[in-house]
Design an enzyme around this catalytic site. Structure first.
Site, PDB file in Angstrom:
ATOM      1  CD  GLU A   1      53.669  54.433  42.047  1.00 19.22           C
ATOM      2  OE1 GLU A   1      54.659  54.903  41.463  1.00 19.22           O
ATOM      3  OE2 GLU A   1      53.622  54.258  43.267  1.00 19.22           O
TER       4      GLU A   1
ATOM      5  CG  ASP B   1      59.659  46.079  43.181  1.00 20.58           C
ATOM      6  OD1 ASP B   1      59.507  44.853  43.118  1.00 20.58           O
ATOM      7  OD2 ASP B   1      60.777  46.612  43.177  1.00 20.58           O
TER       8      ASP B   1
END
Ligand code: PRP
Length: 188
Positions: free
Chosen positions: A103, A107
């Protein structure tokens, strides 16, 4: 004369090109060592991970294969539904493979948590996780991230694959997106 690029809405550089290169090289060495004698299958999550995975795969000294998935984390354009939908699935099989999910950023962690759960049911020999950026103090729920590039303060950032409204993915560094400093911009 053309306008300067990037415009002033791209602010402070948080991670320089050299810092990115050094850290990606370190991650590559670590993965090379951890998976010596194996052929890792790097699975990138489109689109944000493309720049990182392109550099990371070249930092691994040995055979490596790649595949990609695309997901949509949001059910509509205003509010997170908390549901991750697969928009593009893997081209190849992962059974028996040493998988590293790659990734650009963790978040909320919803995307990584969903994909680890999804890939976990496919019979991989091993499943590791890698994210260039992780928000300080956050992680993917129930997931321990094996390879982390940098911890990131709570700022909206662009560059090195990360975008705002599909722009700025090509910047060779990671910078704060500050639309108030520029003439225009959206937070799409
Ligand atoms: C970003 C990023 C991750 C995800 C992380 O993708 O690339 O896949 O969000 O967010 P989370 O931890 O809150 O789930 P985005 O939906 O912006 O698409 P993109 O990669 O095409 O830019």
């Amino acid at each position: 004369m053309s306008d300067p690029y990037p415009p002033s809405e791209v602010g402070e550089i948080l991670v320089t090109t050299e810092e990115l290169q050094d850290r990606v090289a370190e991650l590559g060495r670590q993965i090379t060592s951890d998976l010596e004698g194996r052929t890792p299958l790097l699975i990138g999550v489109l689109k944000g991970s493309v720049v990182f995975i392109a550099d990371l795969m070249r930092a691994i000294a040995g055979p490596v294969e790649i595949d990609f998935m695309a997901v949509s984390s949001y059910g509509d354009d205003t509010e997170s539904s908390g549901v991750v939908k697969i928009v593009k699935d893997l081209d190849g099989a992962v059974a028996g493979r040493d998988v590293i999910l790659v990734e650009d950023i963790i978040d909320s962690g919803l995307t990584m948590a969903y994909l680890v759960d999804y890939l976990g049911g496919k019979g991989a020999a091993s499943l590791r996780t890698c994210s260039l950026l992780v928000r300080e103090g956050r992680t993917a729920p129930g997931v321990s991230v094996d390879y982390v590039g940098f911890e990131l303060p709570p700022a909206f950032v662009v560059g090195y694959g990360l975008d705002v409204g599909q722009r700025y993915r090509n910047l060779p560094y990671i910078a704060v997106y500050s639309p108030s400093e520029g003439s225009s911009g959206s937070t799409a």
